[in-house]
Write an enzyme that holds these catalytic residues in place. Structure first.
Site, PDB file in Angstrom:
ATOM      1  N   LYS A   1       0.864  -1.187   0.000  1.00 11.51           N
ATOM      2  CA  LYS A   1       0.000   0.000   0.000  1.00 11.51           C
ATOM      3  C   LYS A   1       0.892   1.226   0.000  1.00 11.51           C
ATOM      4  O   LYS A   1       1.954   1.209   0.633  1.00 11.51           O
ATOM      5  CB  LYS A   1      -0.865  -0.005   1.279  1.00 11.51           C
ATOM      6  CG  LYS A   1      -1.621   1.297   1.511  1.00 11.51           C
ATOM      7  CD  LYS A   1      -2.426   1.303   2.825  1.00 11.51           C
ATOM      8  CE  LYS A   1      -3.093   2.655   3.019  1.00 11.51           C
ATOM      9  NZ  LYS A   1      -3.928   2.727   4.224  1.00 11.51           N
TER      10      LYS A   1
ATOM     11  N   GLU B   1      -7.229  12.572  12.905  1.00 10.83           N
ATOM     12  CA  GLU B   1      -6.492  11.341  13.215  1.00 10.83           C
ATOM     13  C   GLU B   1      -5.545  11.462  14.400  1.00 10.83           C
ATOM     14  O   GLU B   1      -4.603  12.252  14.393  1.00 10.83           O
ATOM     15  CB  GLU B   1      -5.689  10.934  11.958  1.00 10.83           C
ATOM     16  CG  GLU B   1      -5.032   9.582  12.078  1.00 10.83           C
ATOM     17  CD  GLU B   1      -4.473   9.096  10.743  1.00 10.83           C
ATOM     18  OE1 GLU B   1      -4.878   9.611   9.671  1.00 10.83           O
ATOM     19  OE2 GLU B   1      -3.614   8.210  10.782  1.00 10.83           O
TER      20      GLU B   1
HETATM   21  C1  ISJ Z   1      -3.724  11.008   3.785  1.00 17.29           C
HETATM   22  C2  ISJ Z   1      -4.867  11.546   4.219  1.00 17.29           C
HETATM   23  O1  ISJ Z   1      -5.787  10.843   4.950  1.00 17.29           O
HETATM   24  C3  ISJ Z   1      -5.522   9.527   5.403  1.00 17.29           C
HETATM   25  C4  ISJ Z   1      -5.949   8.521   4.428  1.00 17.29           C
HETATM   26  C5  ISJ Z   1      -7.204   7.930   4.492  1.00 17.29           C
HETATM   27  C6  ISJ Z   1      -7.644   6.980   3.394  1.00 17.29           C
HETATM   28  O2  ISJ Z   1      -6.846   6.672   2.502  1.00 17.29           O
HETATM   29  O3  ISJ Z   1      -8.803   6.521   3.410  1.00 17.29           O
HETATM   30  C7  ISJ Z   1      -8.053   8.188   5.566  1.00 17.29           C
HETATM   31  C8  ISJ Z   1      -7.630   8.930   6.615  1.00 17.29           C
HETATM   32  C9  ISJ Z   1      -6.231   9.345   6.735  1.00 17.29           C
HETATM   33  O4  ISJ Z   1      -5.504   8.432   7.460  1.00 17.29           O
HETATM   34  C10 ISJ Z   1      -5.217  12.969   3.959  1.00 17.29           C
HETATM   35  O5  ISJ Z   1      -6.270  13.425   4.419  1.00 17.29           O
HETATM   36  O6  ISJ Z   1      -4.426  13.670   3.301  1.00 17.29           O
END
Ligand code: ISJ
Length: 429
Positions: free
Chosen positions: A183, A232
């Site tokens: 990923k 987060e």
């Molecule tokens: C990387 C980001 O968000 C992250 C990625 C996410 C996802 O891929 O679903 C969700 C929440 C965060 O951990 C961002 O907001 O820039």
């Protein structure tokens, strides 16, 4: 200072201070404004795990009676470990944790001001000099700005447009298919010209009411501002308990409650999102084992519903094996695959070519800690940098084998909303 909000004081402080941090957590009714630097640790190229030694050494020189509980002493940030370095971030250190001279915070609807001072002898106690300093500091915060009008407008000047984005996502999916990665989290950087008056009072009034479940933050360094609304938690230390979460896997909001729930069901049932999410859980579980006696992980993910988006969220906690060395633990989980990728090192290398820009503080860490085992660190996403007449906003999303460039592009658009909707957007495209 009764009935005021800490955020009302930011613009007045901004006029008088070149370095401060504001952050709020509307979900637990707390706000902090930390100004001035009495003592700073970190700076360029300091390894995270080396910070604990400095903190413990510092702690040994503080008399036990002075160890304050439930109020942070150090505030600060850590940049994302980008291998590309750009000048736009040069006003921020790689790592900075500092003891501010003053902290204004709220408790039960009242504002309090803490003054820190470093003293080499116990005789040099609180004296009239300090009383004058704190009075002067409070007098600066006369709330002139509350009557001012915000007029900041933004106009898009450059973007990771769709075709560019598509290439990156296809490139990432190929790397995953070749088993080089499992990923990777790719981000977009969108630049705007910003004109008019930015009023932080106004911005945080909006963020705190529209994003009450986020940690809303602002870091000023020299004349640059980095701010955002983070959903987060990277880690919270509550004495011998450590808490964190996996927040990964996203879907849009519906137009009503029913559509919202249908979308949430779709998200929970999505194999692709579950995979993105489970990779984060596994990373946290594996790297926390050496620090925690037991690890409690929610059995099924919750839905974290924000104004702009819904996420899968799994809460994780455990009891610390020994008294906390905050940064040793943080160093072993950060950057998590919620914002970087797995394996971590390969992802960081791939980001250099696939993403190609310095993330700076975007997806770094912002938070605070004290010397009594209490600390909280958030992931600095849903964020932007304002430098001179530019606003540079960032948003990323997790790419796995099943990812599709269109969907991922739309997800980044949703994630840009908390920032972009704060301004009068002149972009007609
Ligand atoms: C990387 C980001 O968000 C992250 C990625 C996410 C996802 O891929 O679903 C969700 C929440 C965060 O951990 C961002 O907001 O820039």
């Amino acid at each position: 200072m009764d009935g005021e909000k800490v955020s009302d004081l930011i613009d007045d402080l901004d006029r008088n201070s070149y370095s401060f941090i504001y952050y709020s957590k509307p979900f637990d009714d707390s706000e902090y404004l930390a100004s001035g630097k009495l003592f700073e640790i970190g700076k360029t190229n300091q390894k995270l795990s080396e910070l604990d030694k400095i903190i413990l050494n510092f702690r040994d020189n503080v008399s036990a009676g002075d160890l304050v509980e439930s109020i942070p002493i150090f505030f600060g940030y850590v940049k994302f470990p980008s291998t590309t370095k750009e000048k736009i971030w040069s006003n921020f250190n790689e790592v900075s944790w500092f003891i501010p001279q003053f902290v204004i915070f709220s408790r039960e609807n009242k504002l309090y001001c803490v003054q820190n001072f470093l003293s080499s002898s116990l005789q040099d106690d609180l004296n009239s000099k300090h009383t004058v300093e704190v009075q002067n500091f409070i007098q600066q915060l006369v709330r002139k700005s509350v009557t001012e009008k915000a007029s900041a407008k933004i106009e898009k000047i450059s973007d990771d447009d769709f075709s560019n984005w598509e290439k990156k996502v296809v490139g990432a999916v190929n790397e995953i298919k070749e088993n080089k990665l499992q990923k990777i989290v790719l981000a977009r950087k969108v630049e705007y010209k910003i004109s008019g008056k930015v009023l932080w009072n106004d911005i945080f009034e909006k963020l705190n009411s529209e994003y009450p479940d986020c940690m809303n933050f602002l870091i000023k360094s020299h004349q640059d501002y980095f701010f955002g609304s983070s959903p987060e938690l990277l880690g919270k230390f509550e004495k011998d308990i450590f808490r964190t979460e996996a927040l990964a896997g996203s879907i849009n909001r519906g137009s009503d409650e029913y559509e919202d729930s249908d979308l949430a069901l779709l998200l929970s049932a999505s194999k692709k999102n579950k995979k993105e999410h489970d990779i984060v859980i596994d990373h946290l579980h594996d790297n926390l084992q050496k620090h925690l006696l037991n690890i409690d992980i929610d059995e099924t993910p919750l839905i974290k519903r924000l104004k702009n988006i819904q996420h899968l969220q799994t809460k994780i906690s455990g009891r610390l094996k020994e008294s906390p060395k905050y940064f040793q633990l943080i160093d072993s989980v950060f950057p998590t695959p919620a914002i970087c990728g797995i394996p971590t090192k390969q992802s960081l290398n791939e980001l250099k070519t696939l993403e190609g820009f310095d993330r700076g503080l975007y997806s770094g860490i912002v938070g605070s800690f004290n010397l009594s085992g209490e600390a909280e660190f958030f992931v600095a996403i849903r964020s932007a940098l304002i430098s001179e007449n530019k606003l540079i906003a960032f948003a990323g999303c997790g790419i796995v084998e099943e990812s599709n460039p269109d969907e991922e592009f739309n997800e980044t658009e949703l994630k840009l909303q908390p920032i972009i909707s704060l301004f009068n957007n002149e972009d007609k495209s």
